[in-house]
Design a protein around this motif. Structure first.
Motif, PDB file in Angstrom:
ATOM      1  N   GLY A 284       0.818  -1.208   0.000  1.00 47.56           N
ATOM      2  CA  GLY A 284       0.000   0.000   0.000  1.00 47.56           C
ATOM      3  C   GLY A 284       0.851   1.255   0.000  1.00 47.56           C
ATOM      4  N   GLU A 285       1.926   1.253   0.782  1.00 47.82           N
ATOM      5  CA  GLU A 285       2.836   2.415   0.813  1.00 47.82           C
ATOM      6  C   GLU A 285       3.479   2.618  -0.540  1.00 47.82           C
ATOM      7  OE1 GLU A 285       5.644   2.008   3.944  1.00 47.82           O
ATOM      8  OE2 GLU A 285       4.093   1.688   5.462  1.00 47.82           O
ATOM      9  N   THR A 286       3.878   1.529  -1.194  1.00 48.14           N
ATOM     10  CA  THR A 286       4.499   1.622  -2.518  1.00 48.14           C
ATOM     11  C   THR A 286       3.518   2.207  -3.532  1.00 48.14           C
ATOM     12  OG1 THR A 286       5.862  -0.295  -2.018  1.00 48.14           O
ATOM     13  CG2 THR A 286       5.641   0.304  -4.336  1.00 48.14           C
ATOM     14  N   ILE A 287       2.295   1.733  -3.488  1.00 45.37           N
ATOM     15  CA  ILE A 287       1.276   2.246  -4.419  1.00 45.37           C
ATOM     16  C   ILE A 287       1.001   3.716  -4.124  1.00 45.37           C
ATOM     17  CG2 ILE A 287      -1.161   2.070  -5.067  1.00 45.37           C
ATOM     18  CD1 ILE A 287      -0.852  -0.975  -4.791  1.00 45.37           C
ATOM     19  N   ALA A 288       0.880   4.070  -2.842  1.00 38.13           N
ATOM     20  CA  ALA A 288       0.631   5.469  -2.474  1.00 38.13           C
ATOM     21  C   ALA A 288       1.786   6.358  -2.932  1.00 38.13           C
ATOM     22  CB  ALA A 288       0.426   5.587  -0.968  1.00 38.13           C
ATOM     23  N   ALA A 289       3.021   5.885  -2.761  1.00 38.96           N
ATOM     24  CA  ALA A 289       4.187   6.657  -3.206  1.00 38.96           C
ATOM     25  C   ALA A 289       4.179   6.819  -4.722  1.00 38.96           C
ATOM     26  CB  ALA A 289       5.480   5.980  -2.745  1.00 38.96           C
ATOM     27  N   ALA A 290       3.819   5.768  -5.422  1.00 37.86           N
ATOM     28  CA  ALA A 290       3.747   5.838  -6.892  1.00 37.86           C
ATOM     29  C   ALA A 290       2.651   6.807  -7.326  1.00 37.86           C
ATOM     30  CB  ALA A 290       3.490   4.453  -7.473  1.00 37.86           C
ATOM     31  N   GLN A 291       1.527   6.804  -6.619  1.00 37.48           N
ATOM     32  CA  GLN A 291       0.449   7.737  -6.956  1.00 37.48           C
ATOM     33  C   GLN A 291       0.883   9.176  -6.702  1.00 37.48           C
ATOM     34  OE1 GLN A 291      -2.668   6.071  -4.528  1.00 37.48           O
ATOM     35  NE2 GLN A 291      -3.545   4.914  -6.235  1.00 37.48           N
ATOM     36  N   ARG A 292       1.566   9.417  -5.583  1.00 38.20           N
ATOM     37  CA  ARG A 292       2.063  10.776  -5.297  1.00 38.20           C
ATOM     38  C   ARG A 292       3.046  11.231  -6.370  1.00 38.20           C
ATOM     39  NH1 ARG A 292       2.137   8.729  -0.034  1.00 38.20           N
ATOM     40  NH2 ARG A 292       4.364   8.299  -0.181  1.00 38.20           N
ATOM     41  N   GLU A 293       3.945  10.329  -6.751  1.00 41.59           N
ATOM     42  CA  GLU A 293       4.925  10.672  -7.792  1.00 41.59           C
ATOM     43  C   GLU A 293       4.229  10.959  -9.120  1.00 41.59           C
ATOM     44  OE1 GLU A 293       8.672  11.363  -9.605  1.00 41.59           O
ATOM     45  OE2 GLU A 293       7.931  11.477  -7.549  1.00 41.59           O
ATOM     46  N   ALA A 294       3.211  10.158  -9.439  1.00 46.36           N
ATOM     47  CA  ALA A 294       2.458  10.376 -10.680  1.00 46.36           C
ATOM     48  C   ALA A 294       1.770  11.739 -10.648  1.00 46.36           C
ATOM     49  CB  ALA A 294       1.440   9.265 -10.881  1.00 46.36           C
ATOM     50  N   LEU A 295       1.193  12.095  -9.504  1.00 42.08           N
ATOM     51  CA  LEU A 295       0.548  13.411  -9.381  1.00 42.08           C
ATOM     52  C   LEU A 295       1.570  14.537  -9.508  1.00 42.08           C
ATOM     53  CD1 LEU A 295      -2.023  12.719  -6.524  1.00 42.08           C
ATOM     54  CD2 LEU A 295      -2.499  13.085  -8.966  1.00 42.08           C
TER      55      LEU A 295
END
Length: 189
Positions: free
Chosen positions: A99-110
């Motif tokens: 979940g942290e990895t996905i959240a970090a990837a989403q933040r980076e994408a944003l």
């Protein structure tokens, strides 16, 4: 499900995976690896299922049909349960490291998306400024050329009119005003 061994229109003929005893077909095994548990059905297993024809009356052996339908029901029930579990898993956000990895990837994408929008706005502004500069330069060049053309034609017209006026006011030897042609490129020949 069929009694005879014929080829069907719905696909290539697969070899039957059952044997016959004394001419009577034997149904596919339905027991799983654990005693008392059914193995999941496959499409070829359903396609090639054969029931014993009852000799003294028309139809199939009712016990075989019931057993097979119970197997189909169990297989479908398990597949529905698996599908439900998978749908629930997809709708539940992941937790922990995943979940942290996905959240970090989403933040980076944003962040990347925001930077791309900023770059696009900057480039749009630069392009608009360059277009304005080019339009002003073109307008100025056209105005300068127009002024030059008007000035040149105005001088030529002035020169031509002055020459005509001079010719009209100068007496000719015959007593009439003489008309002279000048080196004016705009004058008719």
């Amino acid at each position: 499900m069929h009694v005879t061994h014929e080829e069907h229109d719905h696909g290539p003929h697969l070899p039957h995976s059952h044997a016959s005893v004394g001419g009577a077909p034997v149904p596919l095994p339905v027991q799983g690896n654990v005693p008392g548990q059914f193995a999941l059905l496959t499409a070829p297993m359903v396609h090639h299922q054969v029931f014993t024809v009852v000799r003294l009356r028309s139809g199939y052996d009712l016990a075989e049909v019931d057993t097979f339908l119970a197997h189909v029901e169990t297989t479908l029930s398990l597949l529905w349960q698996d599908n439900t579990r998978l749908r629930e898993r997809l709708s539940t956000p992941p937790t922990g490291v995943e979940g942290e990895t996905i959240a970090a990837a989403q933040r980076e994408a944003l962040r990347i998306l925001a930077a791309a929008h900023e770059d696009a706005e900057r480039l749009r502004g630069e392009a608009a400024a360059a277009a304005d500069t080019l339009a002003q330069a073109a307008r100025q060049a056209i105005e300068e050329r127009l002024d030059s053309v008007i000035t040149d034609h105005g001088r030529q017209l002035h020169h031509t009119l002055r020459a005509l006026l001079d010719d009209l006011t100068t007496p000719s030897p015959e007593g009439t005003a003489a008309v002279h042609t000048h080196d004016d490129p705009a004058a008719p020949e």
